[in-house]
Design a protein around this motif. Structure first.
Motif, PDB file in Angstrom:
ATOM      1  N   SER A  22      49.116 -95.027 -53.757  1.00 19.48           N
ATOM      2  CA  SER A  22      50.559 -95.169 -53.991  1.00 19.48           C
ATOM      3  C   SER A  22      50.914 -96.609 -54.312  1.00 19.48           C
ATOM      4  O   SER A  22      51.709 -96.881 -55.225  1.00 19.48           O
ATOM      5  CB  SER A  22      51.333 -94.689 -52.760  1.00 19.48           C
ATOM      6  N   TYR A 156      58.267 -93.980 -65.667  1.00 19.82           N
ATOM      7  CA  TYR A 156      58.356 -93.485 -64.296  1.00 19.82           C
ATOM      8  C   TYR A 156      57.955 -92.015 -64.215  1.00 19.82           C
ATOM      9  O   TYR A 156      57.343 -91.590 -63.225  1.00 19.82           O
ATOM     10  CB  TYR A 156      59.775 -93.675 -63.766  1.00 19.82           C
ATOM     11  N   TRP A 160      54.890 -90.784 -61.972  1.00 25.29           N
ATOM     12  CA  TRP A 160      55.082 -89.763 -60.948  1.00 25.29           C
ATOM     13  C   TRP A 160      54.114 -88.603 -61.140  1.00 25.29           C
ATOM     14  O   TRP A 160      53.515 -88.114 -60.170  1.00 25.29           O
ATOM     15  CB  TRP A 160      56.523 -89.260 -61.000  1.00 25.29           C
ATOM     16  N   TYR A 163      50.728 -89.780 -60.108  1.00 24.46           N
ATOM     17  CA  TYR A 163      50.648 -89.865 -58.650  1.00 24.46           C
ATOM     18  C   TYR A 163      50.467 -88.481 -58.030  1.00 24.46           C
ATOM     19  O   TYR A 163      49.679 -88.306 -57.102  1.00 24.46           O
ATOM     20  CB  TYR A 163      51.902 -90.533 -58.098  1.00 24.46           C
ATOM     21  N   ARG A 164      51.202 -87.495 -58.541  1.00 22.66           N
ATOM     22  CA  ARG A 164      51.056 -86.142 -58.020  1.00 22.66           C
ATOM     23  C   ARG A 164      49.644 -85.618 -58.256  1.00 22.66           C
ATOM     24  O   ARG A 164      49.044 -84.986 -57.372  1.00 22.66           O
ATOM     25  CB  ARG A 164      52.078 -85.220 -58.693  1.00 22.66           C
TER      26      ARG A 164
END
Length: 340
Positions: A22, A156, A160, A163-164
């Protein structure tokens, strides 16, 4: 030989890998955002100081060319651009902010921001081309802020989604780490690592690792069981002959016809047998994982050495060997006396 193994206490798992991922994504997004903002700002600057100024310069050249052929050629007068013509040294009719400007480009403060002014002179006439500062800001917004917003939204969104995806990829590894942390070294259970208990999103690598951990847990369990059996059997097999020796020595001591030297020898046998029993028990206790049967207290090393020398005298009685103990001070340590 005694073996002591220290198993670490299970530590709580707080998702360190997820946190690092993260943090990496956040730093990456911040760096790209900063680069996007700087790039857009530079683009807006280029729009203002290159495109606008170049357009004003070309507009001035075009005006002078047409003016040379047609003295009545009209000055530029549009929504964004205003032309003012005056004689050199006679600019009193000009707005106050434009009267003292020399040839070239100038940024003049106005209610809408900085207005770009280009001044050029031909013979005794001076041309002021005024480009509306509000339009410059609008152009900067259109070609700067709006693309920046689009870039940041796309950035972004992609961060995201990445990241998922990474979160789903790391979750099985975190699950494995948590299950390994819960393993009991004295009774490892391989059942949690079975294929039917793995997370549904586990990759092939995670399944291979889980299978390896299941095999390791089974081997550790078998090793612990063999160790328990060994210590139990060794305890019985080692203590039995020592008990026979001790009972035989007690029987000899009860005889009335035993001479004094023989009685001293039997006493030494009893003392050695007792020492062996204590030593065997200490070794067996040390061989057991997590055993707390060994008491810890303060021990004088001088007394230990003195006792060992007494045992040595029995072995070296017929040898040309002289042993003496000299103690300038008494050395004390803390530990299990039976093991020492």
């Amino acid at each position: 030989m005694a073996r002591v193994t220290a198993w670490p206490m299970p530590m709580p798992i707080e998702g360190g890998l997820k946190r690092r991922i993260s943090r990496t994504f956040l730093l990456q997004a911040a760096a790209i955002s900063l680069a996007a903002v700087v790039s857009v700002y530079l683009a807006a600057t280029v729009i203002k100081h290159v495109l606008v100024t170049e357009a004003l310069r070309l507009e001035a050249e075009y005006f002078w060319q047409r003016r040379a052929g047609d003295p009545a050629f009209a000055l530029p007068d549009t929504r964004n651009l205003t032309g003012l013509l005056s004689r050199v040294g006679g600019g009193s009719q000009l707005p106050e902010g434009l009267r003292d400007l020399g040839d070239g480009f100038h940024d003049v403060p106005s209610g809408a921001g900085l207005t770009t002014v280009y001044v050029s002179t031909r013979e005794d006439q001076r041309l002021h081309l005024v480009f509306d500062g509000e339009r410059v800001n609008e152009l900067a917004a259109y070609f700067g802020v709006l693309p920046l917003i689009v870039v940041l939204v796309v950035l972004y969104l992609s961060v995201w989604l990445a990241y998922r995806a990474s979160h789903r990829a790391v979750s099985p590894v975190t699950w494995l780490a948590r299950e390994v942390n819960r393993l009991d070294p004295d009774a490892p259970n391989a059942e949690p690592f079975a294929a039917q208990h793995l997370p549904v999103d586990a990759d092939e690598e995670v399944r291979v690792l889980a299978a390896a951990l299941a095999g390791l847990a089974k081997r550790v369990d078998a090793f612990v069981e063999r160790e328990r059996n060994f210590t139990r059997d060794a305890s019985h097999e080692l203590r039995t002959p020592l008990t026979v020796l001790r009972v035989a020595a007690d029987t000899l001591m009860e005889r009335d016809d035993l001479s004094t030297p023989a009685r001293q020898t039997v006493q030494r046998i009893k003392r050695s047998t007792r020492d062996m029993e204590d030593l065997v028990e200490a070794f067996l206790l040390l061989a057991r994982e997590g055993e707390t049967g060994l008491g810890v207290n303060r021990i004088c090393i001088n007394d230990v050495v003195d006792a060992e020398l007494e045992q040595l005298k029995l072995i070296s009685a017929d040898k040309p060997l002289q042993v003496a103990l000299r103690s300038d001070c008494r050395l004390w340590v803390t530990g299990p006396d039976r093991a020492l």
